[in-house]
Motif scaffolding. Sequence first.
Motif, PDB file in Angstrom:
ATOM      1  N   THR A  39       0.831  -1.216   0.000  1.00 32.59           N
ATOM      2  CA  THR A  39       0.000   0.000   0.000  1.00 32.59           C
ATOM      3  C   THR A  39       0.859   1.257   0.000  1.00 32.59           C
ATOM      4  O   THR A  39       0.406   2.318   0.446  1.00 32.59           O
ATOM      5  N   CYS A  40       2.098   1.151  -0.483  1.00 35.48           N
ATOM      6  CA  CYS A  40       2.992   2.310  -0.388  1.00 35.48           C
ATOM      7  C   CYS A  40       3.114   3.126  -1.679  1.00 35.48           C
ATOM      8  O   CYS A  40       3.891   4.067  -1.719  1.00 35.48           O
ATOM      9  N   ARG A  93      -6.706   4.262   2.712  1.00 38.49           N
ATOM     10  CA  ARG A  93      -7.462   4.228   1.441  1.00 38.49           C
ATOM     11  C   ARG A  93      -7.680   2.790   0.985  1.00 38.49           C
ATOM     12  O   ARG A  93      -8.769   2.429   0.505  1.00 38.49           O
ATOM     13  N   THR A 103       3.563   8.885   2.714  1.00 40.04           N
ATOM     14  CA  THR A 103       2.129   8.784   2.391  1.00 40.04           C
ATOM     15  C   THR A 103       1.545   7.394   2.668  1.00 40.04           C
ATOM     16  O   THR A 103       0.402   7.113   2.319  1.00 40.04           O
ATOM     17  N   GLU A 105      -1.784   7.204   4.892  1.00 39.97           N
ATOM     18  CA  GLU A 105      -2.958   7.643   4.135  1.00 39.97           C
ATOM     19  C   GLU A 105      -3.352   6.584   3.097  1.00 39.97           C
ATOM     20  O   GLU A 105      -4.539   6.256   2.936  1.00 39.97           O
ATOM     21  N   ASN A 106      -2.360   6.027   2.415  1.00 41.76           N
ATOM     22  CA  ASN A 106      -2.649   5.038   1.375  1.00 41.76           C
ATOM     23  C   ASN A 106      -3.146   3.716   1.958  1.00 41.76           C
ATOM     24  O   ASN A 106      -3.986   3.033   1.359  1.00 41.76           O
ATOM     25  N   THR A 107      -2.626   3.353   3.124  1.00 45.79           N
ATOM     26  CA  THR A 107      -3.093   2.121   3.773  1.00 45.79           C
ATOM     27  C   THR A 107      -4.568   2.257   4.166  1.00 45.79           C
ATOM     28  O   THR A 107      -5.366   1.331   3.970  1.00 45.79           O
ATOM     29  N   ASP A 119       1.188   5.700  -4.345  1.00 47.73           N
ATOM     30  CA  ASP A 119       0.002   6.560  -4.331  1.00 47.73           C
ATOM     31  C   ASP A 119      -1.094   6.059  -5.278  1.00 47.73           C
ATOM     32  O   ASP A 119      -2.272   6.327  -5.067  1.00 47.73           O
ATOM     33  N   SER A 120      -0.691   5.338  -6.317  1.00 47.26           N
ATOM     34  CA  SER A 120      -1.694   4.837  -7.270  1.00 47.26           C
ATOM     35  C   SER A 120      -2.370   3.555  -6.768  1.00 47.26           C
ATOM     36  O   SER A 120      -3.372   3.119  -7.338  1.00 47.26           O
ATOM     37  N   LEU A 121      -1.833   2.958  -5.716  1.00 45.23           N
ATOM     38  CA  LEU A 121      -2.364   1.699  -5.168  1.00 45.23           C
ATOM     39  C   LEU A 121      -2.585   0.662  -6.280  1.00 45.23           C
ATOM     40  O   LEU A 121      -3.637   0.025  -6.377  1.00 45.23           O
TER      41      LEU A 121
END
Length: 422
Positions: free
Chosen positions: A120-121, A166, A159, A162-164, A123-125
């Motif tokens: 999950t690291c 999301r 980030t 936040e991404n995790t 930003d585009s996941l």
Amino acid sequence: MLDLLVKHATLPDGTSADIACEDGLISAIEPNIPSEAARTIDATGRLVTPPFIDPHFHMDATLSLGTPRMNVSGTLLEGIALWGELKQIQSVDDIVQRALAYCDIAVSMGLGAIRSHVDTCDDSLTGVQALLEVREKVKDYIDLQLVAFPQDGVLRDPTAMENTIRALDMGVDVVGGIPHFERTMADGADSVRQLCEIAAERGLMVDMHCDESDDPHSRHVETLAYETQRLGLQGRVAGSHLTSMHSMDNYYVSKLIALMAESEMRVIPNPLINIMLQGRHDSYPKRRGQTRVRELRDAGMTVGFGSDCVKDPWYSLGRADMLDVAAMGLHVGQLSSREDMRWCFDAVTVNSAKIMGLEGYGLAKGKKANFVLLQAPDPIEAIRLRATRLAVIRAGKVISETPASSATLSLPGRPTELDPGA
Ligand code: FE2
């Protein structure tokens, strides 16, 4: 008429029974079921087991070996660096195609469920998008459970938190982490605290890569057990790898194991990968790196072996064979008594099903009609032989078949056909 009837199966407990399947469920499991069936399989002398379960895998990286290059040092850290390079160049479709190819292999090897960590690291996941799609595509033949895994450290990467979150919002099932990869021991502990709080708020399970190092002073397993108790997460938290425990002081471990048992921590060693990656900084003697499987089991914890990697930046080998995983765990843990070897079979079946919280798993009336016919007479022989999966059954239907392994001999005065699983 039954959908499927398996005659004279040997069950993992050594008893013999017929297994009747109707409407996706086991409608009867007892000797001498007198029914007509759309298909009947004679399992005389063969073991029938509930499906193999892999509680720890990385499906976003699998089958990527050599892209963009090989891991020359063979270490965990070069693997993580290489994965960082691969992430820059792979698309959602690349991951979907590789993951689906892996699931084909997994089905043929009798795997019924896989818990996969997903990075999950970015930003585009990318991996999260891909594996959510794959989870849906394979749901009729594999239960895929996803763990939000901030590979670069949920605090270390700016980030990642936040991404995790999301990723969890998008439907990822379990909260992951990697405290030993944070910058400091304090940050590692803080990451465990924050991630466990997120799981508690959302009612989710936790599965952390925890202390996957040879550092005898690493203390994140202790923190994970403590946070489990503080937040009332008993039975919902798994510690994956836990390899630092191999190197820890024995007195400290005696205290730690009691704390882990109180927390009902699930334990997921990954024998193939840890025997390959750990001890790389040692000369001789080299530490094995596998966590203390026997002691954790004997303290009452549920231990399930995972496969972790197949043909990816960390491991060039592997073939979705949980019997191979069990065999390595058995050898490295010196689990050689009959009872211990038998237990190793549980570590890749029922124990791992319990860790994943699978419903309807097992061979009993009313359970899902999911099981595997093996070319072996019992669980220990199955491990010894890495037995051929003669038939894989899902919802009462045969979804994969492999011909029995055999050899044709031309030897004076000897049989001409050799069945290694007889
Ligand atoms: Fe892992």
